[in-house]
Design a protein around this motif. Structure first.
Motif, PDB file in Angstrom:
ATOM      1  N   ILE A   1       0.930  -1.278   0.030  1.00 59.50           N
ATOM      2  CA  ILE A   1      -0.024   0.015   0.007  1.00 59.50           C
ATOM      3  C   ILE A   1       0.895   1.312   0.060  1.00 59.50           C
ATOM      4  O   ILE A   1       0.546   2.269  -0.779  1.00 59.50           O
ATOM      5  N   LYS A   2       2.004   1.096   0.879  1.00 61.14           N
ATOM      6  CA  LYS A   2       2.791   2.567   0.945  1.00 61.14           C
ATOM      7  C   LYS A   2       3.413   2.772  -0.571  1.00 61.14           C
ATOM      8  O   LYS A   2       3.819   3.761  -1.037  1.00 61.14           O
ATOM      9  N   ASP A   3       3.978   1.541  -1.266  1.00 64.34           N
ATOM     10  CA  ASP A   3       4.448   1.631  -2.365  1.00 64.34           C
ATOM     11  C   ASP A   3       3.702   2.386  -3.298  1.00 64.34           C
ATOM     12  O   ASP A   3       3.927   3.004  -4.361  1.00 64.34           O
ATOM     13  N   VAL A   4       2.237   1.882  -3.436  1.00 66.36           N
ATOM     14  CA  VAL A   4       1.247   2.230  -4.357  1.00 66.36           C
ATOM     15  C   VAL A   4       1.167   3.719  -4.147  1.00 66.36           C
ATOM     16  O   VAL A   4       0.975   4.626  -5.170  1.00 66.36           O
ATOM     17  N   MET A   5       1.060   4.096  -2.853  1.00 65.65           N
ATOM     18  CA  MET A   5       0.811   5.550  -2.633  1.00 65.65           C
ATOM     19  C   MET A   5       2.047   6.332  -2.796  1.00 65.65           C
ATOM     20  O   MET A   5       1.577   7.503  -3.434  1.00 65.65           O
ATOM     21  N   LYS A   6       2.973   6.129  -2.730  1.00 68.57           N
ATOM     22  CA  LYS A   6       4.182   6.780  -3.108  1.00 68.57           C
ATOM     23  C   LYS A   6       4.438   6.733  -4.492  1.00 68.57           C
ATOM     24  O   LYS A   6       4.623   7.953  -5.006  1.00 68.57           O
ATOM     25  N   LYS A   7       3.992   5.864  -5.457  1.00 70.51           N
ATOM     26  CA  LYS A   7       4.087   5.852  -6.855  1.00 70.51           C
ATOM     27  C   LYS A   7       3.110   6.857  -7.220  1.00 70.51           C
ATOM     28  O   LYS A   7       3.402   7.560  -8.475  1.00 70.51           O
ATOM     29  N   HIS A   8       1.823   6.994  -6.499  1.00 70.16           N
ATOM     30  CA  HIS A   8       0.951   7.984  -7.178  1.00 70.16           C
ATOM     31  C   HIS A   8       1.127   9.335  -6.343  1.00 70.16           C
ATOM     32  O   HIS A   8       0.057  10.089  -6.417  1.00 70.16           O
ATOM     33  N   ASN A   9       2.169   9.540  -5.691  1.00 68.69           N
ATOM     34  CA  ASN A   9       2.379  10.908  -5.050  1.00 68.69           C
ATOM     35  C   ASN A   9       1.169  11.277  -3.908  1.00 68.69           C
ATOM     36  O   ASN A   9       0.564  12.386  -3.973  1.00 68.69           O
ATOM     37  N   ALA A  10       0.621  10.160  -3.408  1.00 66.27           N
ATOM     38  CA  ALA A  10      -0.469  10.489  -2.315  1.00 66.27           C
ATOM     39  C   ALA A  10       0.269  10.575  -1.060  1.00 66.27           C
ATOM     40  O   ALA A  10       1.122  10.331  -0.703  1.00 66.27           O
ATOM     41  N   ILE A  11      -0.555  11.542  -0.304  1.00 72.20           N
ATOM     42  CA  ILE A  11      -0.213  12.028   1.046  1.00 72.20           C
ATOM     43  C   ILE A  11      -0.194  10.446   1.806  1.00 72.20           C
ATOM     44  O   ILE A  11      -1.260   9.991   1.874  1.00 72.20           O
ATOM     45  N   PRO A  12       0.931  10.488   2.752  1.00 75.26           N
ATOM     46  CA  PRO A  12       0.597   9.238   3.563  1.00 75.26           C
ATOM     47  C   PRO A  12      -0.372   9.533   4.707  1.00 75.26           C
ATOM     48  O   PRO A  12      -0.688  10.366   5.018  1.00 75.26           O
ATOM     49  N   LEU A  13      -0.873   8.124   4.857  1.00 79.56           N
ATOM     50  CA  LEU A  13      -2.101   8.243   5.885  1.00 79.56           C
ATOM     51  C   LEU A  13      -1.835   8.886   7.090  1.00 79.56           C
ATOM     52  O   LEU A  13      -2.670   9.564   7.457  1.00 79.56           O
ATOM     53  N   PRO A  14      -0.515   8.941   7.901  1.00 83.39           N
ATOM     54  CA  PRO A  14      -0.737   9.480   9.090  1.00 83.39           C
ATOM     55  C   PRO A  14      -0.633  11.139   8.880  1.00 83.39           C
ATOM     56  O   PRO A  14      -1.410  11.829   9.518  1.00 83.39           O
ATOM     57  N   ASN A  15      -0.309  11.459   7.469  1.00 84.36           N
ATOM     58  CA  ASN A  15      -0.420  12.892   7.501  1.00 84.36           C
ATOM     59  C   ASN A  15      -1.931  13.616   7.087  1.00 84.36           C
ATOM     60  O   ASN A  15      -2.434  14.522   7.596  1.00 84.36           O
ATOM     61  N   LEU A  16      -2.401  12.664   6.405  1.00 83.16           N
ATOM     62  CA  LEU A  16      -3.873  12.567   6.218  1.00 83.16           C
ATOM     63  C   LEU A  16      -4.838  12.930   7.350  1.00 83.16           C
ATOM     64  O   LEU A  16      -5.892  13.534   7.506  1.00 83.16           O
ATOM     65  N   ILE A  17      -4.484  11.895   8.497  1.00 82.31           N
ATOM     66  CA  ILE A  17      -5.353  11.778   9.580  1.00 82.31           C
ATOM     67  C   ILE A  17      -4.761  13.168  10.310  1.00 82.31           C
ATOM     68  O   ILE A  17      -5.920  13.834  10.900  1.00 82.31           O
ATOM     69  N   GLU A  18      -3.524  13.368  10.379  1.00 81.17           N
ATOM     70  CA  GLU A  18      -3.187  14.707  11.178  1.00 81.17           C
ATOM     71  C   GLU A  18      -3.996  15.880  10.843  1.00 81.17           C
ATOM     72  O   GLU A  18      -4.534  16.783  11.339  1.00 81.17           O
ATOM     73  N   MET A  19      -4.029  16.167   9.215  1.00 81.57           N
ATOM     74  CA  MET A  19      -4.761  17.223   8.719  1.00 81.57           C
ATOM     75  C   MET A  19      -6.237  17.139   8.807  1.00 81.57           C
ATOM     76  O   MET A  19      -6.748  18.225   8.966  1.00 81.57           O
ATOM     77  N   ALA A  20      -7.019  16.101   9.076  1.00 89.74           N
ATOM     78  CA  ALA A  20      -8.345  15.842   9.253  1.00 89.74           C
ATOM     79  C   ALA A  20      -8.535  16.500  10.646  1.00 89.74           C
ATOM     80  O   ALA A  20      -9.325  17.156  10.933  1.00 89.74           O
ATOM     81  N   GLN A  21      -7.841  15.879  11.429  1.00 90.44           N
ATOM     82  CA  GLN A  21      -8.156  16.366  12.809  1.00 90.44           C
ATOM     83  C   GLN A  21      -7.698  17.870  13.398  1.00 90.44           C
ATOM     84  O   GLN A  21      -8.652  18.361  14.105  1.00 90.44           O
TER      85      GLN A  21
END
Length: 79
Positions: free
Chosen positions: A11-31
């Motif tokens: 999952i991390k590799d696919v997210m990196k390949k697509h330049n997606a923001i890592p999940l911990p960062n997304l959660i922090e932004m949402a909070q």
């Protein structure tokens, strides 16, 4: 979903390949934006997840409760 330990890396590799923001960062932004996070209890049951394994300060609901809340929301995301 773990695939003998390879799942998270895949999952991390696919997210990196697509330049997606890592999940911990997304959660922090949402909070930071006071987004209401709701864990699906059916999904938790299917995956064998316990509340202790998830974040603190999130809600738990089934699909019907989620849809009731989402009806009043300006934006919602169901994964």
């Amino acid at each position: 979903m773990n695939y003998a330990g390879f799942g998270p890396k895949m999952i991390k590799d696919v997210m990196k390949k697509h330049n997606a923001i890592p999940l911990p960062n997304l959660i922090e932004m949402a909070q930071e934006q006071d987004v209401k996070l709701v864990a699906c209890t059916m999904t938790m049951d299917l995956l064998g997840l316990q509340k202790e394994e998830l974040l603190n300060d999130i809600d738990y609901a089934g699909v019907a409760a989620y849809l009731g809340d989402a009806q009043d929301g300006n934006v919602n995301l169901f994964i």
